[in-house]
Design a protein around this motif. Sequence first.
Motif, PDB file in Angstrom:
ATOM      1  N   GLU A 136      -3.053  25.656  19.370  1.00  0.00           N
ATOM      2  CA  GLU A 136      -3.758  24.541  19.901  1.00  0.00           C
ATOM      3  C   GLU A 136      -2.692  24.039  21.096  1.00  0.00           C
ATOM      4  O   GLU A 136      -1.825  23.845  20.400  1.00  0.00           O
ATOM      5  N   THR A 137      -3.439  23.240  21.830  1.00  0.00           N
ATOM      6  CA  THR A 137      -1.633  22.227  23.152  1.00  0.00           C
ATOM      7  C   THR A 137      -2.166  20.824  21.778  1.00  0.00           C
ATOM      8  O   THR A 137      -2.510  20.431  21.730  1.00  0.00           O
ATOM      9  N   GLU A 138      -0.664  20.855  22.245  1.00  0.00           N
ATOM     10  CA  GLU A 138      -0.648  19.545  21.746  1.00  0.00           C
ATOM     11  C   GLU A 138      -1.148  18.098  22.346  1.00  0.00           C
ATOM     12  O   GLU A 138      -1.701  17.185  21.540  1.00  0.00           O
ATOM     13  N   TYR A 139      -1.603  18.444  23.146  1.00  0.00           N
ATOM     14  CA  TYR A 139      -2.586  17.498  24.029  1.00  0.00           C
ATOM     15  C   TYR A 139      -3.913  17.131  23.429  1.00  0.00           C
ATOM     16  O   TYR A 139      -4.212  16.493  23.211  1.00  0.00           O
ATOM     17  N   HIS A 166       3.540  24.438  21.440  1.00  0.00           N
ATOM     18  CA  HIS A 166       1.438  24.306  21.189  1.00  0.00           C
ATOM     19  C   HIS A 166       2.169  24.086  19.405  1.00  0.00           C
ATOM     20  O   HIS A 166       3.184  24.339  19.124  1.00  0.00           O
TER      21      HIS A 166
END
Length: 340
Positions: A136-139, A166
Amino acid sequence: MVEKEIGELQAKTLAAIAAARSTEELEPVRVAALGRKGTLAQISKEMGKLSPELRASAGKLLNAAKQALEEAFERRKQEFEQSALRARLEAEWIDLTLPAPGPRLGSLHPITQIQAEIEDLFVSLGFMVLDGPEVETEYHNFDALNMPPDHPARDAQDTFWLTDGHVLRTHTSPVQVRGMERFQPPLRMIAPGRAFRNESVDASHEHTFYQIEGMMIDHDVSVAHLLYFMKTLLAGIFRREVTVRLRPGFFPFVEPGFELDIQCLICGGSGCPVCKQSGWVELLPCGLVNPNVLRISGLDPDRWNGFAFGLGLTRLVMMRYGIDDIRLLQSGDLRFLQQF
Ligand code: FA5
């Protein structure tokens, strides 16, 4: 004189051939009698000293004895070979007329089975089933869930960070964000899948485990709706009365937030390694979606609200089947898996 010697040698050797119990025992007997330096060769050498007439008759006798012994050795050797072959055939016998055992049937992993049951249940309640990336993205994993970089709640989830920034998703909650990005409310979704945490593994903690995320966004969604869906879920899975407790729980992406625990079904509440001796197992953290989370994903919190939950699927499976060690589930041990 020579004739007597030949006669005695033949009788003695025939007896030794009969007494031998294996090819290995037979060989020295053969070498002693028929070998280049054997008794027959010696007698043959001595015959040079005889008169021509005696030599002729003794020679005949010697050849006959030699032939008789060679035949006797050969016969005995064949006997041994035959019985060795018989023994092997006996030992390696296969009944080719027996019916073939047929392919071994596998079965679905217990986590897959319960996941499918829960999916069916929620689909029947009007939810869609979404999938999201494990890397996943950190966002999506943090920021969009109201967990900015300096938020202490990030520390609660020991995270596997990748070198490019990531993460291996620490929960299935990022799929809430992806659901909101992709679909307009009203929204009813669940998202089953794997989550990863840098945990020290024990009877109830794995580094890789399954969760099922759930989210409903609509107008005027209340805690009563949340509890209705949670109770329907637990009744569907356990098909019996389970004791639950609701206590306040903090997650930055819900407000108010709850921990819904069930009384440990391994020990019946008296305390065991699975419930860390507490009698209760954390199963279903949940709450009403924090308005900030809606805002970050572009929804107007004055128009929409909702609930969300993050079911610990692996632990639920343990409770459902009375599995007392989480490590069994990913062990790949067929003795364990064949029970389901
Ligand atoms: C969360 O992961 C939140 N995302 C849940 C949530 C979703 C809350 C939506 C509110 C709204 P938590 O870290 O408590 O919360 O994990 C959720 C469940 O996953 C736990 O109750 C537990 O059943 C399971 N779980 C957590 N860590 C592990 C682990 N290491 N091994 C097995 N199961 C685990």
